[in-house]
Motif scaffolding. Structure first.
Motif, short mmCIF file in Angstrom:
data_model
loop_
_atom_site.label_atom_id
_atom_site.label_comp_id
_atom_site.label_asym_id
_atom_site.label_seq_id
_atom_site.Cartn_x
_atom_site.Cartn_y
_atom_site.Cartn_z
N LYS A 1 7.80 -0.91 -8.72
CA LYS A 1 6.96 -2.00 -9.23
C LYS A 1 7.66 -3.34 -9.05
O LYS A 1 7.01 -4.35 -8.74
N LYS A 2 8.98 -3.35 -9.22
CA LYS A 2 9.74 -4.59 -8.98
C LYS A 2 9.68 -4.98 -7.50
O LYS A 2 9.54 -6.16 -7.17
N GLN A 3 9.74 -3.97 -6.63
CA GLN A 3 9.67 -4.26 -5.20
C GLN A 3 8.31 -4.85 -4.84
O GLN A 3 8.23 -5.80 -4.04
N GLN B 1 4.37 9.63 -7.75
CA GLN B 1 5.36 9.82 -8.81
C GLN B 1 4.69 9.98 -10.18
O GLN B 1 5.17 10.74 -11.03
N ASN B 2 3.58 9.30 -10.39
CA ASN B 2 2.82 9.47 -11.65
C ASN B 2 2.27 10.90 -11.74
O ASN B 2 2.24 11.50 -12.82
N ASP C 1 0.83 -1.21 0.00
CA ASP C 1 0.00 0.00 0.00
C ASP C 1 0.86 1.25 0.00
O ASP C 1 0.59 2.22 -0.72
N ALA C 2 1.92 1.25 0.82
CA ALA C 2 2.80 2.42 0.91
C ALA C 2 3.53 2.66 -0.41
O ALA C 2 3.66 3.80 -0.87
N ILE C 3 3.99 1.57 -1.01
CA ILE C 3 4.72 1.69 -2.28
C ILE C 3 3.78 2.14 -3.39
O ILE C 3 4.13 2.98 -4.23
N GLN C 4 2.55 1.59 -3.41
CA GLN C 4 1.59 1.98 -4.45
C GLN C 4 1.22 3.46 -4.31
O GLN C 4 1.07 4.17 -5.31
#
Length: 311
Positions: free
Chosen positions: A288-290, A209-210, A200-203
């Motif tokens: 996204k890789k993470q 960033q988008n 959730d945090a990464i998304q």
């Protein structure tokens, strides 16, 4: 009143005793009041700092937010580290004064991490967090040679004395129950699985960033329009040059030079925006890789850390 004074004169020893006991009782009340006071100082203010730097020069860690949910006995801390520190290379430990608890450490993105400290008693006095940086690249290697054994012994004894101090790869934070940095949570703090919380945090960071990418695209469009408009103004001024003389010609030429400088500045800004887009793209690919590694189980989280008694 006269009778009381008379009795006090007649019983001097008893009077002194009761005066002494009254003073002792007053001191005891003052001590109890200090102990139970809500704002008593448990940890010195100098130790409640929210930023600590490793003495080996490997970087700095900062606690950017502290929040406590007294009802659910959960504390949430937000961490931010400098770029040289890998959050996955940190080993955290928890120490609690007057109570116990367990700590969940979740590295997220961009040298950030979240910490959830669970089952913290409402009457806890203070806790301490230590972080050890296990990144071997930050540890110095001694390649010194000595002329004789006596010189080596002196150097080794100096190193032994310095090793008695806090290790260079270790930092400590202290949090008191009445610390001005610790905020009382207005909403319940919920704990999900480490994987779910990290995803959730990464998304959320990818979404941000988008939005940054869209900002760069809009900036480039605006700058290109400014370039076009400025070029048209230059053309108009250049046409006037053939009809001007003297100071008028000089002033007109000066305007043209300034506009040409503006166009060069717009071009530089466009170049910077394009470079920022590349950086954003690389960051999104990495995140996204993470997420993929977390969902596949390739990314391993640390187990919950149980607290130790804080002295």
């Amino acid at each position: 009143m006269k009778k009381i004074r008379q009795k006090m004169k007649e019983n001097v020893a008893a009077t002194k005793f009761w005066i002494f006991m009254s003073l002792v009782g007053l001191q005891a009340l003052l001590l109890l009041g200090t102990f139970f006071a809500h704002d008593k100082q448990i940890v010195p203010p100098s130790q409640l700092v929210t930023s600590q730097t490793f003495s080996d020069g490997s970087g700095t860690i900062e606690i950017t937010h502290q929040e406590y949910d007294a009802k659910n006995k959960i504390m949430k801390l937000d961490l931010q580290a400098t770029e040289d520190i890998s959050m996955s290379q940190l080993t955290p430990k928890l120490f609690v004064k007057n109570g116990s608890g367990s700590m969940q450490y979740i590295p997220t993105v961009d040298n950030k991490a979240e910490i959830f400290i669970k089952n913290i008693s409402n009457n806890f006095e203070a806790l301490s967090l230590s972080f050890q940086n296990n990144d071997l690249s930050n540890q110095s290697v001694d390649t010194t040679i000595y002329d004789n054994s006596q010189e080596a012994q002196i150097a080794n004894s100096t190193q032994t004395e310095s090793s008695d101090e806090q290790p260079a790869d270790l930092v400590y934070f202290f949090i008191a129950s009445n610390s001005p940095h610790l905020k009382q949570s207005k909403t319940p703090i919920k704990i999900e699985s480490q994987a779910a919380y990290a995803v959730d945090a990464i998304q959320s960071e990818i979404d941000f960033q988008n939005s940054q990418m869209k900002k760069m695209d809009m900036a480039i469009d605006d700058l290109e329009r400014k370039q076009e408009t400025t070029s048209q103004k230059i053309e108009e001024l250049q046409l006037k040059n053939q009809y001007l003389t003297g100071n008028n010609l000089n002033n007109n030429q000066s305007k043209i030079s300034n506009l040409q400088a503006d166009i060069a500045g717009y071009a530089q800004q466009i170049q910077e925006a394009e470079q920022n887009k590349k950086i954003i793209t690389q960051a999104i690919i990495k995140m996204k890789k993470q997420i993929a590694d977390i969902q596949s189980g390739k990314f391993k989280f640390t187990d919950d850390v149980k607290s130790k008694k804080m002295k």
